[in-house]
Design an enzyme around this catalytic site. Structure first.
Site, PDB file in Angstrom:
ATOM      1  N   GLU A 125       0.841  -1.193   0.000  1.00 15.10           N
ATOM      2  CA  GLU A 125       0.000   0.000   0.000  1.00 15.10           C
ATOM      3  C   GLU A 125       0.879   1.246   0.000  1.00 15.10           C
ATOM      4  O   GLU A 125       1.948   1.257   0.603  1.00 15.10           O
ATOM      5  CB  GLU A 125      -0.913  -0.001   1.234  1.00 15.10           C
ATOM      6  CG  GLU A 125      -1.713  -1.299   1.392  1.00 15.10           C
ATOM      7  CD  GLU A 125      -2.475  -1.387   2.706  1.00 15.10           C
ATOM      8  OE1 GLU A 125      -2.875  -0.333   3.235  1.00 15.10           O
ATOM      9  OE2 GLU A 125      -2.659  -2.522   3.210  1.00 15.10           O
ATOM     10  N   GLU A 173      -9.947   6.310   2.342  1.00 15.88           N
ATOM     11  CA  GLU A 173     -10.324   5.580   3.554  1.00 15.88           C
ATOM     12  C   GLU A 173     -10.279   6.545   4.731  1.00 15.88           C
ATOM     13  O   GLU A 173      -9.396   7.407   4.810  1.00 15.88           O
ATOM     14  CB  GLU A 173      -9.363   4.420   3.788  1.00 15.88           C
ATOM     15  CG  GLU A 173      -9.601   3.639   5.077  1.00 15.88           C
ATOM     16  CD  GLU A 173      -8.548   2.561   5.301  1.00 15.88           C
ATOM     17  OE1 GLU A 173      -8.484   2.049   6.431  1.00 15.88           O
ATOM     18  OE2 GLU A 173      -7.791   2.255   4.356  1.00 15.88           O
TER      19      GLU A 173
END
Length: 405
Positions: free
Chosen positions: A210, A320
């Site tokens: 990520e 997010e």
């Protein structure tokens, strides 16, 4: 960006929380302080030089062979690969469309010497904000069910994400614009990132790589947007962490500090500031490389991974937010804090989304699925053009509002 009343409240909260942490340090248990200082001794390696940043960070210039990665037993005899053997070919030539440049604040006060890497020093007060030393800089595995399974459970995390899983993937490249979203408290975060995924969440063998930017006062001690990375090979159970807070990612570049703050940020209905992130698998050796803008930063060695030693089965892109589950619906902003329907210069975007195929060539993804469990809080839209925007998404939102209680 104009300072809002909510922003002033958030800054005031940070001030008093910081004071409370400083006061609490003196009253912390001897055992807790021993654990914190032992952790700091492991992650803060002895530097050849240090640079004090205008944002309060201290950047240590650590010899490349002494960085935290080499505490990993799997890397005991690892030979550093200083550069990738292959670089993916791009679909687009952005040479005539250079965005406003993004810089790291610490770079204004100096640079690290050759054969060192810049590492943001972790401070005692940073770690004392965590619920435990063992979980500092890590994601809670039970909080991520919604993103990786069909479960309706969402414990604190909310997403507005596009996903592709119709192929084998060997990397991805995106262009993202940078914002400074408001977080409701220091324990909330807001981020924009890419995910490269293989394995299964349910079997606790999920592998992820990520990278992106995030605002996370509880990790960094301020509300600046910062470059971050993350990885795991066991569904966030025991392996992996943010940035270089555990042994894994090997940095090879002396110019970019992972975890360092980024500026300038995009302005609502004004100038948009963006940068590229590319992650790809080197066919020789299988390491996964990270490039930010035009700078190759380093790599995740294939030896610390399992399923991602071969290829990825899914790639995701988007936003997010996290808030403690007991807090109810948060007002933490995602992206610009505005819904994607407001479009360019007002909403957050990720453009020129590409994936790397088995021939090491970048191409547009084959179809996107959208993940938005609470679209009245945070949502995502997608599209495709024939110009340098290519495949794109707009995403984000304000969180709690009249339609998102």
């Amino acid at each position: 960006m104009a300072t809002t009343r909510a922003g002033l409240v958030a800054l005031a909260f940070l001030f008093f929380q910081g004071a409370a942490v400083a006061a609490g340090t003196a009253g912390s248990s001897a055992q807790q302080l021993r654990e914190v200082r032992s952790f700091l001794k492991r992650v803060n390696k002895a530097p050849l030089a240090s640079i004090k940043s205008l944002d309060g960070d201290i950047i240590d210039c650590v010899p490349i062979s002494k960085q935290p990665a080499f505490d990993n037993p799997l890397l005991k005899n690892h030979t550093i690969q200083m550069r990738p053997s292959y670089h993916p070919g791009d679909l687009y030539d952005d040479s005539n469309n250079v965005p406003h440049p993004i810089i790291q604040t610490w770079q204004q006060n100096g640079e690290c010497p050759e054969n060192t890497v810049p590492i943001r020093r972790t401070k005692e007060e940073d770690v004392l904000t965590a619920t435990s030393v063992n979980w500092y800089g890590k994601k809670s595995p039970e909080s991520l069910l919604k993103l990786y399974t069909a479960s309706d459970a969402t414990i604190g995390h909310q997403h507005a994400v596009a996903s592709s899983w119709e192929d084998k993937y060997y990397g991805t490249k995106i262009t993202i614009n940078l914002w400074k979203p408001m977080t409701e408290t220091v324990q909330h975060f807001s981020l924009t990132q890419l995910w490269i995924v293989a394995g299964s969440y349910g079997n606790n063998d999920l592998n992820t790589i990520e990278a992106g930017w995030q605002v996370y006062p509880g990790l960094y001690g301020d509300d600046n947007p910062r470059l971050f990375i993350y990885w795991t090979r066991d569904a966030y159970q025991k392996t992996g962490c943010y940035n270089l807070l555990c042994s894994g990612f090997i940095q090879t570049n002396q110019q970019i500090a992972i975890g360092g703050s980024l500026s300038p940020q995009s302005v609502y209905d004004g100038a948009q500031h963006e940068f590229d992130i590319l992650v790809w698998k080197d066919p020789n050796g299988g390491n996964w490389w990270l490039q930010v803008g035009s700078t190759i930063v380093g790599y995740w060695p294939s030896s610390i991974l399992t399923y991602l030693k071969n290829s990825a089965s899914t790639v995701k892109w988007g936003g997010e937010v996290y808030s403690p589950p007991s807090a109810g619906q948060t007002s933490t902003q995602m992206g610009s804090g505005h819904f994607p329907s407001e479009w360019y210069s007002k909403a957050s975007y990720i453009r020129n989304i590409q994936t790397v195929d088995s021939s090491n060539v970048l191409k547009q993804p084959n179809g996107l699925a959208l993940i938005q469990a609470f679209p009245n809080c945070y949502s995502v839209l997608n599209g495709t053009t024939s110009n340098e925007w290519g495949t794109y998404i707009f995403y984000g939102g304000p969180g709690r509002n009249s339609k998102c209680p």
